[in-house]
Design a protein around this motif. Sequence first.
Motif, PDB file in Angstrom:
ATOM      1  N   ILE A 440     -62.157  56.629 -14.837  1.00  0.00           N
ATOM      2  CA  ILE A 440     -61.005  57.779 -14.847  1.00  0.00           C
ATOM      3  C   ILE A 440     -61.083  57.956 -13.242  1.00  0.00           C
ATOM      4  N   VAL A 441     -59.524  58.268 -12.990  1.00  0.00           N
ATOM      5  CA  VAL A 441     -58.990  58.280 -11.607  1.00  0.00           C
ATOM      6  C   VAL A 441     -58.341  59.554 -11.729  1.00  0.00           C
ATOM      7  N   ALA A 442     -58.575  60.428 -10.866  1.00  0.00           N
ATOM      8  CA  ALA A 442     -58.016  61.719 -10.838  1.00  0.00           C
ATOM      9  C   ALA A 442     -56.708  61.595  -9.596  1.00  0.00           C
ATOM     10  N   ASP A 449     -55.771  59.117 -14.741  1.00  0.00           N
ATOM     11  CA  ASP A 449     -55.689  57.436 -15.266  1.00  0.00           C
ATOM     12  C   ASP A 449     -56.967  56.974 -15.785  1.00  0.00           C
ATOM     13  N   VAL A 450     -56.929  57.213 -17.115  1.00  0.00           N
ATOM     14  CA  VAL A 450     -58.416  56.943 -17.731  1.00  0.00           C
ATOM     15  C   VAL A 450     -58.176  55.497 -18.473  1.00  0.00           C
ATOM     16  N   GLU A 451     -59.469  54.881 -18.861  1.00  0.00           N
ATOM     17  CA  GLU A 451     -59.496  53.912 -19.837  1.00  0.00           C
ATOM     18  C   GLU A 451     -59.286  54.415 -21.093  1.00  0.00           C
ATOM     19  N   GLY A 452     -58.971  53.482 -21.879  1.00  0.00           N
ATOM     20  CA  GLY A 452     -58.614  53.922 -23.294  1.00  0.00           C
ATOM     21  C   GLY A 452     -59.894  53.990 -24.113  1.00  0.00           C
ATOM     22  N   SER A 453     -60.984  53.351 -23.577  1.00  0.00           N
ATOM     23  CA  SER A 453     -62.325  53.330 -24.269  1.00  0.00           C
ATOM     24  C   SER A 453     -63.195  54.590 -23.646  1.00  0.00           C
ATOM     25  N   ILE A 516     -52.927  60.696 -18.470  1.00  0.00           N
ATOM     26  CA  ILE A 516     -53.018  61.999 -19.190  1.00  0.00           C
ATOM     27  C   ILE A 516     -52.787  63.067 -17.884  1.00  0.00           C
ATOM     28  N   SER A 517     -51.368  63.606 -18.164  1.00  0.00           N
ATOM     29  CA  SER A 517     -51.035  64.640 -17.302  1.00  0.00           C
ATOM     30  C   SER A 517     -50.511  65.994 -17.927  1.00  0.00           C
TER      31      SER A 517
END
Length: 527
Positions: A440-442, A449-453, A516-517
Motif C-alpha cells: 500500500i502506497v499513500a 495505490d494498493v496491491e490487488g491481493s 483507490i481515490s
Amino acid sequence: MDFSWLSDPAAWLGLLTLIILEIVLGIDNLIFVAILAEKLPPEQRDRARIVGLSLALVMRLLLLASVSWLVTLTTPLFSVMGVGFAGRDLIMLGGGVFLLFKATTELHERLEGVDHVKSSGQRAYAAFATVVAQILVLDAVFSIDSVVTAIGMSEHLPVMMLAVIVAMILMIAASKPLTTFVNAHPTVVMLCLGFLLMIGFSLVADGFGFHIPKGYLYAAIGFSVLIEAFNQVSQANRIRYMNRSQSFRERTANAVLSLMGSRLSDAASAEAKPEAGPQPVEDTAFGHNERAMIHSVLTLAERPIRVIATPRADIHRLDLSQPEAAQRKALRDSPYSRLIVIRDGSIDEPLGIVARKDLLAQLLDGRPLDVDAALRQPLVLPETVTVLKALESFRQHAADMAFVVNEFGSLEGIVTQKDLMEAIAGEFPEEHERHELPAIVANADGSYDVEGSLELVTLEQYLTLGDFEDEDFHTVAGLLMDCLERIPREGDEVAVGEWKLRVTAQKGNRTERVLISPQSDSFDAGI
C-alpha cells in the motif's frame, strides 16, 4: 450555647436554603480542586481532594467563629483615586488574579498540547504539598465569599456552621465522581476553565468595588452546562451510530484499544479533521504501527489462511519430469530456500518440498543430484482454516511450510512461517522483493495505490470502504470481482462508498495494482 433555634421553623428553612447556597457557591471551588488534583500521581489524588476540602471546612468554621474579626474586613484600609480597599477587597483581588493566572495557564497547556515529562520519558507530576497549597489559596478566597453569604442569610451561628459542614460533606462525597467525569471529557475541562476565568474576573471586579450579581454568573454557568449536556448526548449518539456502521471485528478492536489508552476509532479522527483526509490514526498511547499490530492480532481468528498464502501461480517449483539441466537451472534461479516438487507439470497434487541446502549437501559430497531422497512432506491445511488455527498447527507440528488445499484436494497456495509473521506485523520484504512496490502506497493527493491481493482488514487501517465481514471475498481484488461480477480488466472503475477503485495493472486473471481515490462528483457508477 443557644439551641432555641431548634424549635424555630424559620431557622430550619434558613438552614436548608443556606445549605443549597453553600453548595452552589462551592461548585467553582470543587471544579478547581478537580483540575488541580489531576496534576498529582493517581494514588495521591483522592487524598489531595479530601485534605484540600477538609482544610476548607476548617477554614470556614474558624472564620464563622471569628465573626467580629470578619466584619472588620469590610472596613476600608486605604483609598486609591477615590476607591476604598478593605481587607476583603484585597483578598478578592489577589484570589481573582491567581484564579485568572491558573485558568489561563491550564488553557494554554491544553490548547497547545503541552505535557510535562521527565528526561526518562515518564510524565512529570506536581508535588502533593504544592497542589494542596494552591487549593488552600483558593479555599481562602471562596471561604470569604461563602462565610459572608452565611452571615447574611442567618442570625444563628450554629445554623451557619451546620450548613457549612453539611455542604462541605456533600462536596467531598461528590468530588471524586465529579473529578472522574471532568477529566474524562476534555470539552468539559475547557468549559470548567472558562468558568474559572469568568469567576476570576468577577473577583477582580469585586475587589475594585464593581459588584457583579452572582445570579448573572450562575445563570451563564447553568446555560453553558445545559449546552454541554446536549453536546455530550450528541457525541454519545454519534459514537453509537459509528459503532453500528462498523463491523463486530472493528468494534472489538476499538474497545480493546480504548481500554489500553487509545482513541476510539479512525472514523472519529477523520470526522474531527476532514480536511486532512483518511489517515492512519496516531494514538496517545499507541502509534500507528502498534495499533496495526494489535488490530491484526485481534482479527487472526476471522481471517482465512488463503488470504495470506502465496497463490499457486507464484509458487517456484521443481519438475522431476524435466532434464537434470533444467532442474539445476530452476534451483539456481529461484531466490527461495525451498521449492515445491511436482511431476509432469502438474501442481494440483505436489509431491512435497525440497530444501536447496539438502541438495547442496549431496553435490558437496560428490553424489549425483537426487531430489527424491531430499523430499519432505509439509503440513497440509484446508483453505478455510483461520490464520489463528494455522499458527497453532505450525506450533504443534514444528512446521516451517504448509500446503493450502481446497475442498477437492487441489493445491491453492503455500504458507510459511514468514507469511504468518507478516499477518501480524506487516510485510518483511526479502532482498529480491525490495524493488517491488509496497502493498500500500499513500499518495500526496489522498489516494492509495494498493496491491490487488491486499487484505481488506489491512486496508481498514487506512480508510473505510464498508462492512464486508459477512462476504465471501477478503481482498481488494475480490471486492472488485464482486462489484463487476466478472474478472476485472485494466482501466475498470467502481465506486464503493466515498471511494473510487480503478484497476491500474492487470496480468491475465490477476489484479496486480488498484488505485483507490476519493470519489469525484463526475463519477456516477457504483454499488
